[in-house]
Design a protein around this motif. Structure first.
Motif, mmCIF file in Angstrom:
data_model
loop_
_atom_site.group_PDB
_atom_site.id
_atom_site.type_symbol
_atom_site.label_atom_id
_atom_site.label_comp_id
_atom_site.label_asym_id
_atom_site.label_seq_id
_atom_site.Cartn_x
_atom_site.Cartn_y
_atom_site.Cartn_z
ATOM 1 N N THR A 1 29.125 21.713 33.662
ATOM 2 C CA THR A 1 27.723 22.115 33.585
ATOM 3 C C THR A 1 27.599 23.548 33.078
ATOM 4 O O THR A 1 26.730 23.861 32.241
ATOM 5 C CB THR A 1 27.060 21.983 34.963
ATOM 6 O OG1 THR A 1 27.244 20.657 35.459
ATOM 7 C CG2 THR A 1 25.569 22.279 34.867
ATOM 8 N N THR A 2 28.461 24.424 33.570
ATOM 9 C CA THR A 2 28.444 25.814 33.109
ATOM 10 C C THR A 2 28.698 25.893 31.609
ATOM 11 O O THR A 2 28.007 26.616 30.874
ATOM 12 C CB THR A 2 29.502 26.624 33.875
ATOM 13 O OG1 THR A 2 29.251 26.540 35.279
ATOM 14 C CG2 THR A 2 29.471 28.079 33.443
ATOM 15 N N ALA A 3 29.687 25.135 31.141
ATOM 16 C CA ALA A 3 29.995 25.132 29.705
ATOM 17 C C ALA A 3 28.816 24.609 28.900
ATOM 18 O O ALA A 3 28.509 25.132 27.815
ATOM 19 C CB ALA A 3 31.234 24.271 29.450
ATOM 20 N N ARG A 4 28.119 23.592 29.415
ATOM 21 C CA ARG A 4 26.964 23.037 28.702
ATOM 22 C C ARG A 4 25.839 24.064 28.627
ATOM 23 O O ARG A 4 25.190 24.222 27.577
ATOM 24 C CB ARG A 4 26.490 21.773 29.422
ATOM 25 C CG ARG A 4 25.248 21.140 28.812
ATOM 26 C CD ARG A 4 24.784 19.951 29.643
ATOM 27 N NE ARG A 4 23.479 19.472 29.230
ATOM 28 C CZ ARG A 4 23.264 18.566 28.283
ATOM 29 N NH1 ARG A 4 24.293 18.043 27.642
ATOM 30 N NH2 ARG A 4 22.040 18.186 27.964
ATOM 31 N N LEU A 5 25.579 24.781 29.723
ATOM 32 C CA LEU A 5 24.515 25.781 29.736
ATOM 33 C C LEU A 5 24.812 26.918 28.764
ATOM 34 O O LEU A 5 23.918 27.391 28.042
ATOM 35 C CB LEU A 5 24.340 26.324 31.152
ATOM 36 C CG LEU A 5 23.812 25.325 32.196
ATOM 37 C CD1 LEU A 5 23.806 25.962 33.583
ATOM 38 C CD2 LEU A 5 22.416 24.844 31.830
#
Length: 911
Positions: free
Chosen positions: A52-56
């Motif tokens: 999720t962090t990478a997507r954000l």
């Protein structure tokens, strides 16, 4: 000031195109993405947090606080879990729900609930054990769950939910809310049918094998007892035959001469004795086997009535014979005239069909059982609802699924959809390899061509000489090992936890965050109990809450599973790759595979006999994979000493670390043409150490090509048309393996069908002959290549020595009865060994830095020779303290040992 700060922040966001986490519709899309990921995927909360962090970051959305994102992920996972429970709990009928609820109720005179009784797998291979296994299957089928439509639930969710019921106590399941309780029991019952089928077939396989082996042993004993009588009768017949072959004896005097040596009664008796005792070459102790009829009748009626087999084209004749046995079951004197006889092979023919044409029921049944088990092992016969004994061909990509995946599979594997470009490239590579090897052969002192008496040429390769280790390396090695601190095993694990956090991957079975103090201490104790094979008792400390027996047993039951072990191991492997010293050993592109043998002294189905490794007992093989950085990145347990070629691909396809090995090195036992073909299709290089490379066959694509001095050595020509006609099927097999729809063990077992391989197996084998020849030519031509293979294999063997030192308890024997328990314990052993390797690498790297700062000149080739496998400084016996100094709890390093007085640091260039 605050307003100005807000305005500046807003201006920066607008300039660089960043958005707030709560902005719509991006936030809604994120939640939908998370929900879909959690619904169809199996990532842990920490993995989902990272994704999720990478997507954000990728979408230029400002990251929220850690707790905000954690709560969002937790909420989404909870919604997914609730949806799973609600959907599954509504599937069964009220009568089925009543039966499921009864599984977790304890009877008045029973110690275990029906659920716990049904979860117990068989451990013996006997007739009663097979009957009990079949009764267990019937009891599960009577729940009727196998008939429900569970297609709405993704397999990963179903699998995760069923594991809960396989592990938790019945009382814990009974305390769950109604929807979750019913859903858990539905998932368990659905999966349990496949487990029960596999267990029953495992017992059948071992039981029939034991019956045939016992008959052979009895036959050999009987033959030894009668050998004296057979010899006496044979000598009498020899005496009579000497008269027949004597050319000086007139034909009219033959009888008279014979009677001078033997009486008619003696000759008749000798003939009768030889006919009674002598066995034809194809006889495999059938008479003794028929005497086992009563043992077979104990389980055969149940087997015929409960299990229904299916088969492909090659298994149809066996299937027809099995259905005939089902049709005559219950008849005391059935009519055997209608028995299908295509299944009867040469060795059984005289026993099944007598001289008057009648068919013997006992012999026919044994013949069918033998062919049934042979068909099941080759997967020509299978059970559709099973898992390990199912049809692997049905798991291959087919129809529209394959049409949709073909293009992406070709791109992923870097293969052309058409065969001719690939074959043309292989032809060019083969021509260059032959030309280079032929050109270098006269100067290659370790290889020569020999010609036998029939004029047939072969290569002879001299063994590699042992290289002397440089004095600079020996001095460096001695100095490094002297600097390594002496430490207890628990401290090593806790220190590695402080540096990597690998124990954080051990999550509770119910997927909730643990709310217990000193969890890492409890996990450390359980790791030592399993890795050192000493059990929990030596680690129990009643005065320490984290080390009470109840706490440790609870941790072992709820936190230790194959998936948590795999994730924790991946953390250690990934941490090793970041250490400069490990990078000097390799980049992770090369690996080796080998088996570590363990005796299993308890009754279990998942063990096999091999006198060389297990003596009179039985055992298992832990087939594990070692990277060029000395870390073990995968392992699997196989019964006995299963052929390595069946498992050699598994580690590359199923491992879950950041390593991406492209070349795998093994011993000769992992070698076959099919394996070479599969490796090439999947983009890997297979590099076995061949014990007799000179005796291997060299193949060519062009029958007219002139390869000079090697021309007569390349006698065989590859059948290119077989590859061309089956190219799409070859891509389909490779794509199915790459996408994980079928396991490598299953497909390799099917392709290795012995005397009558399928067309696709022959096509993969022909392709493998090309890539094998390319490998052989490089192997012959390049001494450094052969030495590199040997070096990597030695790394794996040295790692096995460390594993033996760790696994010292209970005489180094595995005493788990079930396959799952064996996998967990040996997975724990692999994890502990990786922690020791990582600890050594950290401190060896620190020692090298200290030596450099003190004036040592360290050669790169000496550093590359170092090994992180010495273990004399580790205390693994008898002292288990679970505490760390304060300076180490935050990932600090302990001081290196002091240099002994008078032992000055000397510049290596002065030696």
């Amino acid at each position: 000031m605050a307003t100005t700060h807000w305005v500046h922040a807003q201006t920066i966001k607008e300039h660089y195109g960043y958005r707030d986490f709560s902005d719509q519709p991006e936030h809604w899309r994120l939640v939908r993405w998370l929900y879909q990921r959690a619904w169809i995927g199996g990532e842990s909360p920490s993995m989902m947090f990272d994704l999720t962090t990478a997507r954000l970051v990728e979408q230029k959305i400002l990251l929220p606080g850690v707790t905000v994102l954690s709560r969002l992920i937790s909420g989404v996972r909870e919604r997914v879990a609730n949806r799973t429970w609600n959907v599954l709990s509504k599937l069964p009928f009220p009568e089925q729900i009543e039966k499921l609820e009864a599984l977790i109720a304890v009877g008045e005179q029973a110690r275990l609930t029906p659920l716990e009784q049904l979860r117990k797998s068989p451990t013996r291979s006997s007739g009663p054990a097979l009957i009990n296994a079949l009764h267990r299957l019937v009891a599960i089928r009577e729940l009727g769950i196998g008939q429900l439509d569970v297609g709405k639930i993704p397999p990963i969710r179903f699998k995760a939910l069923s594991k809960t019921a396989f592990t938790l106590r019945a009382q814990a399941i009974a305390r769950m809310p109604a929807a979750r309780r019913i859903a858990t029991l539905v998932a368990w019952a659905y999966v349990m049918e496949a487990v029960a089928i596999d267990d029953a077939l495992d017992v059948l396989d071992l039981l029939v094998k034991d019956i045939f082996a016992k008959s052979e042993l009895d036959g050999k004993k009987t033959r030894l007892r009668t050998l004296k009588d057979l010899d006496a009768a044979a000598l009498q017949l020899s005496s009579a035959c000497q008269v027949l072959v004597n050319s000086d004896c007139d034909d009219t005097q033959v009888r008279e001469r014979v009677w001078q040596r033997l009486t008619p009664e003696q000759l008749t008796s000798a003939i009768a004795k030889v006919e009674e005792l002598a066995r034809p070459p194809e006889d495999r102790y059938h008479q003794e086997l028929l005497q086992q009829w009563r043992a077979v009748r104990r389980f055969l009626p149940k087997l015929l009535s409960i299990l229904d087999f299916q088969g492909n084209l090659a298994g149809q004749k066996t299937l027809a014979a099995w259905k005939f046995l089902q049709s005559i079951e219950g008849h005391r004197k059935p009519k055997m005239d209608a028995a299908p006889l295509k299944i009867v092979n040469k060795s059984w023919a005289s026993w099944v069909v007598s001289s008057d044409g009648s068919i013997d029921r006992r012999a026919y049944t044994f013949c069918v059982l033998e062919q049934l088990l042979e068909g099941l092992r080759r997967r020509d016969l299978f059970v559709s609802k099973g898992e390990r004994w199912s049809n692997p061909r049905a798991k291959l990509l087919q129809g529209q699924a394959w049409e949709s995946a073909r293009a992406s599979v070709c791109r992923t594997l870097n293969l052309n959809p058409q065969p001719l470009p690939e074959i043309s490239t292989l032809q060019q590579q083969l021509d260059r390899a032959y030309s280079r090897t032929a050109q270098n052969l006269p100067q290659n002192s370790l290889v020569r061509i020999e010609v036998d008496k029939k004029g047939k040429e072969s290569l002879t390769i001299r063994n590699l000489d042992k290289l002397d280790e440089p004095k600079s390396y020996l001095k460096l090695k001695e100095k490094i090992e002297a600097l390594l601190p002496q430490v207890d095993l628990p401290e090593v694990l806790l220190e590695i936890q402080a540096k990597t956090g690998f124990m954080d991957e051990f999550t509770h079975l119910a997927e909730s965050q643990a709310r217990v103090r000193d969890l890492s201490i409890s996990i450390c104790a359980v790791l030592i109990a399993g890795g050192c094979n000493i059990g929990l008792s030596p680690l129990v400390r009643q005065g320490i809450p984290a080390l009470t027996r109840g706490r440790l047993a609870w941790i072992e039951r709820n936190y230790f599973r194959p998936e948590t072990l795999i994730r924790a191991n991946a953390r250690l492997v990934d941490a090793q790759t970041e250490i400069p010293l490990a990078q000097s050993w390799g980049g992770g592109e090369v690996a080796s595979a080998d088996g570590l043998r363990f005796v299993v002294p308890v009754r279990t189905l998942n063990a096999g006999a091999n006198r060389k490794y297990f003596g009179q007992g039985r055992g298992i093989t832990y087939y594990n994979y070692t990277s060029d950085q000395f870390t073990g990145f995968h392992g699997l347990v196989v019964p006995g000493t299963l052929r390595d070629s069946l498992a050699v691909l598994v580690g590359l396809l199923e491992q879950q670390t950041s390593l991406r090995p492209r070349e795998l090195m093994t011993d000769t036992s992992g070698y076959s043409d099919v394996v070479f073909g599969l490796f090439w299709l999947l983009g890997y290089q297979f590099s076995p150490r061949l014990a007799d490379a000179g005796a291997a066959r060299f193949w060519r694509l062009d029958s007219q090509a002139d390869y000079g001095i090697l021309d007569k050595l390349a006698r065989q020509t590859v059948k290119v048309e077989l590859i061309e006609h089956n190219w799409d099927d070859l891509l389909r097999v490779a794509g199915s393996l790459k996408l994980g729809t079928v396991s490598a063990t299953e497909i390799v077992r099917v392709l290795h069908r012995g005397k009558k391989p399928s067309t696709i197996a022959r096509a993969i084998g022909e392709l493998g002959r090309i890539t094998k020849t390319l490998y052989l030519l490089n192997y012959v031509d390049d001494e450094a290549y052969r030495r590199r293979i040997l070096t990597q294999l030695n790394r794996g063997e040295s790692r096995h020595s460390l594993a033996r030192a760790v696994f010292h308890g209970r005489r180094g024997e595995v005493r788990q009865r079930y396959r799952e328990g064996q996998e967990e314990q040996l997975g724990t052993l692999g994890l502990v060994v990786n922690a020791l390797v990582l600890w050594n690498t950290y401190y060896m790297d620190a020692a090298l830095s200290q030596l450099r700062s003190s004036g040592w000149e360290i050669a790169d080739e000496d550093k590359a020779r170092l090994s992180p496998l010495p273990h004399s400084h580790f205390n693994m016996l008898g002292r288990y303290q679970f505490s760390l100094p304060e300076e180490l709890k935050d990932g600090g390093m302990r001081p290196l040992r002091e240099v002994e007085p008078g032992d000055e640091l000397v510049d290596l260039e002065l030696w």
